[in-house]
Design a protein around this motif. Sequence first.
Motif, PDB file in Angstrom:
ATOM      1  N   SER A  45       0.831  -1.204   0.000  1.00  0.00           N
ATOM      2  CA  SER A  45       0.000   0.000   0.000  1.00  0.00           C
ATOM      3  C   SER A  45       0.863   1.249   0.000  1.00  0.00           C
ATOM      4  O   SER A  45       0.539   2.248  -0.655  1.00  0.00           O
ATOM      5  CB  SER A  45      -0.936   0.019   1.217  1.00  0.00           C
ATOM      6  OG  SER A  45      -1.836  -1.061   1.157  1.00  0.00           O
ATOM      7  N   GLN A  87      -7.411   0.524   0.076  1.00  0.00           N
ATOM      8  CA  GLN A  87      -7.712  -0.659   0.881  1.00  0.00           C
ATOM      9  C   GLN A  87      -8.690  -0.282   1.986  1.00  0.00           C
ATOM     10  O   GLN A  87      -9.673  -0.971   2.231  1.00  0.00           O
ATOM     11  CB  GLN A  87      -6.389  -1.159   1.473  1.00  0.00           C
ATOM     12  CG  GLN A  87      -6.482  -2.397   2.317  1.00  0.00           C
ATOM     13  CD  GLN A  87      -5.081  -2.846   2.756  1.00  0.00           C
ATOM     14  OE1 GLN A  87      -4.116  -2.077   2.695  1.00  0.00           O
ATOM     15  NE2 GLN A  87      -4.973  -4.080   3.201  1.00  0.00           N
ATOM     16  N   ASP A 167      -6.295  -1.773  -4.471  1.00  0.00           N
ATOM     17  CA  ASP A 167      -5.645  -2.314  -3.278  1.00  0.00           C
ATOM     18  C   ASP A 167      -6.636  -3.233  -2.565  1.00  0.00           C
ATOM     19  O   ASP A 167      -7.542  -2.776  -1.887  1.00  0.00           O
ATOM     20  CB  ASP A 167      -5.195  -1.163  -2.371  1.00  0.00           C
ATOM     21  CG  ASP A 167      -4.186  -1.610  -1.324  1.00  0.00           C
ATOM     22  OD1 ASP A 167      -4.030  -2.831  -1.129  1.00  0.00           O
ATOM     23  OD2 ASP A 167      -3.561  -0.728  -0.702  1.00  0.00           O
ATOM     24  N   GLY A 399      -2.981  -2.651   6.471  1.00  0.00           N
ATOM     25  CA  GLY A 399      -4.358  -3.130   6.549  1.00  0.00           C
ATOM     26  C   GLY A 399      -4.477  -4.485   7.235  1.00  0.00           C
ATOM     27  O   GLY A 399      -5.290  -4.680   8.145  1.00  0.00           O
TER      28      GLY A 399
END
Length: 505
Positions: A45, A87, A167, A399
């Motif tokens: 990310s 994300q 993502d 995440g």
Amino acid sequence: MSGTILEMKGICKSFPGVKALQDVDFDLRAGEVHALVGENGAGKSTLMKILSGVYRPDAGEIRLHSKVVSITSPLVAQAHGISIIHQERRLFPALSAAENVFAGRLPRTSAGLVDWERLNRQAKEYLDLLGFQPDVRTPVGELSVANQQLVEIAKALSMNPKIIIMDEPTAPLTDSETEQLFAIIRQLKARHVAVVYISHRLDELRQICDRVTILRDGRRVGHHLVAEVSNSEIVRAMVGREIVERFPKVVAPRGPLVLRVKDLSQKKRLKNISFEIHRGEVVGLAGLVGAGRTELARCLFGVDPFDQGEIEVAGEPRRIRSIQDALKAGIALAVEDRKRQGLVLSMSVRHNVTLASLEKISRLGWLRLGAEQEIVQKQVRDLAVKTPHIDQLVGNLSGGNQQKVVLAKWLAKQFDVLILDEPTIGIDVGSRVELYELINDLAKSGVGILLISSDLPEVLGMSDRILVMREGSLVADLERGEATQELIMQYATGSVDARVERCGR
Ligand SMILES: Nc1ncnc2c1ncn2[C@@H]1O[C@H](COP(=O)(O)OP(=O)(O)OP(=O)(O)O)[C@@H](O)[C@H]1O
Ligand SMILES: [Mg+2]
């Protein structure tokens, strides 16, 4: 596939205590789908946030069509034709789906007012492509997670990007929504758009990606044509070791009954559900999305009321009308929608694991504060949460690591019954194995576990028994040895008759 349109060279990025990216190269060709994979916290990310102008790199160069560019903000990225599906969804909950799709770019009438008619029509065009069902005027906060994700995707598409970064786009999506997204990705390819595709699901990558770049600990450790590399080679590069056993299931001794559910019904959504779990048992709960699995979990955990039915925990009838009731009865639930439910992003890992939203409850005696540090550190270690220290803000974790903190929060407590709802979504292959080992340990210590998962290999790999739901009813109760993916799917889709007589023996 044609020429290279983007080159990132020698990208470095550090955060306090973390070298997120070290000397990473990445390139994109027009019309390709390029997978970016790596463990939770590997830097995926971060690399894409640099490309989309969210972060500035500490060192390195980005070239678009051979020209060096400096992407100083998301708006600059947009102007270069780069858009990103984050994300962590970044939508405005109070605004409608349509307003979110065109946030900051609302169409105006000649008088300068928002042209609602055109806004809703254009947003609907993009959302229809994705199979979005609700009215486009619905506030995003009222939509399901999957629909929110579709809004996020529609928003990225509506910018007509040349490069689109996805993502973990499919983490909250059902199989059919995933198929629709893949169809769109194929159209984007045909229009020479380049797609960056981040996912922990290697089977998806096989279906849709042309090349793959692998990151480990902030470094690029491999780049291949997907057709020329096997999944086990990818996994080995990602985790730096061989994963021998994807599902390290240990069958624990079956103890006394710990959960007994009898005739539980909720409006039209749950119909006379009866089943039992023994101490030491992991009971998988399979079914198609919408079969009622999450609804069942919510009733057992006191989130939603049910109309009739009895629940017994460890031999005692329990009245469960609230989360507090469930916790007192010894039932815990780690949920699917971790973004909305579990975490306070502006608080530390330590506080999320121990205090956070359950502060009062944990004071009832589960947790001695003196032991806090030890408990948190153990959880962080057991789940391999990648964080420089336990006082890091959860919002700064990757995440997947945020999701591990939610799980840690539950695992730090004591309970008799643990319900896990889709626990491994967004969690990398290596960490999954660690989570499975924790499930083994919990079972061995006498906890009864209900494992809700849409990942059939996971259900088959980790359960002692598998329940299947269809349209609000339990339709099968299968032993570990007899269950197969085909059999589960047959029950889940109704292509064979229910075998209910065994449920709730
Ligand atoms: N704003 C930030 N502040 C501090 N550390 C950060 C920040 N953003 C990312 N990091 C750290 O940088 C590392 C890389 O994180 P990144 O989010 O890029 O991982 P990822 O590969 O996307 O992982 P995941 O699969 O879990 O999404 C992690 O150690 C993360 O904790
Ligand atoms: Mg990430």
